[in-house]
Motif scaffolding. Structure first.
Motif, PDB file in Angstrom:
ATOM      1  N   LYS A  41      37.635  35.429 -24.270  1.00  0.00           N
ATOM      2  CA  LYS A  41      36.789  35.537 -23.081  1.00  0.00           C
ATOM      3  C   LYS A  41      36.653  36.995 -22.703  1.00  0.00           C
ATOM      4  O   LYS A  41      37.639  37.725 -22.640  1.00  0.00           O
ATOM      5  CB  LYS A  41      37.391  34.755 -21.924  1.00  0.00           C
ATOM      6  CG  LYS A  41      37.185  33.282 -22.010  1.00  0.00           C
ATOM      7  CD  LYS A  41      37.516  32.628 -20.691  1.00  0.00           C
ATOM      8  CE  LYS A  41      36.967  31.217 -20.723  1.00  0.00           C
ATOM      9  NZ  LYS A  41      37.031  30.606 -19.403  1.00  0.00           N
ATOM     10  N   THR A  95      32.016  34.013 -23.772  1.00  0.00           N
ATOM     11  CA  THR A  95      33.091  33.490 -24.609  1.00  0.00           C
ATOM     12  C   THR A  95      32.648  33.540 -26.060  1.00  0.00           C
ATOM     13  O   THR A  95      31.577  33.043 -26.406  1.00  0.00           O
ATOM     14  CB  THR A  95      33.428  32.034 -24.230  1.00  0.00           C
ATOM     15  OG1 THR A  95      33.768  31.996 -22.839  1.00  0.00           O
ATOM     16  CG2 THR A  95      34.604  31.520 -25.036  1.00  0.00           C
ATOM     17  N   SER A 128      42.171  34.666 -26.398  1.00  0.00           N
ATOM     18  CA  SER A 128      42.424  34.199 -25.040  1.00  0.00           C
ATOM     19  C   SER A 128      43.018  32.802 -25.071  1.00  0.00           C
ATOM     20  O   SER A 128      43.713  32.391 -24.157  1.00  0.00           O
ATOM     21  CB  SER A 128      41.127  34.170 -24.240  1.00  0.00           C
ATOM     22  OG  SER A 128      40.554  35.446 -24.181  1.00  0.00           O
TER      23      SER A 128
END
Length: 70
Positions: free
Chosen positions: A51, A56, A3
């Motif tokens: 994410k 996360t 991400s």
């Protein structure tokens, strides 16, 4: 499929790393700073994150790379 990436910097090779940038694009990681002092060696490392909803996950840190400003 990251991400994004976090870039960490320190003036010491093994301690006091601070997150200086959080890049939200995947692919090539590029960080530029104009506040670095000449004659100083800086140490950098990077880690990717993914994410997934509110969670996360982070990868391990990269090997440390040193750069001396001339």
């Amino acid at each position: 499929k990251a991400s994004g990436y976090e870039v960490y910097m320190s003036k010491k090779a093994k301690s006091r790393f601070k997150c200086v940038a959080k890049l939200k694009k995947s692919g090539k990681v590029k960080y530029t700073s104009k506040k670095l002092k000449k004659g100083t060696t800086y140490y950098f490392k990077v880690r990717a994150y993914v994410k997934n909803g509110s969670t996360t996950s982070y990868t391990k840190y990269s090997k440390t790379k040193n750069i001396k400003i001339k």
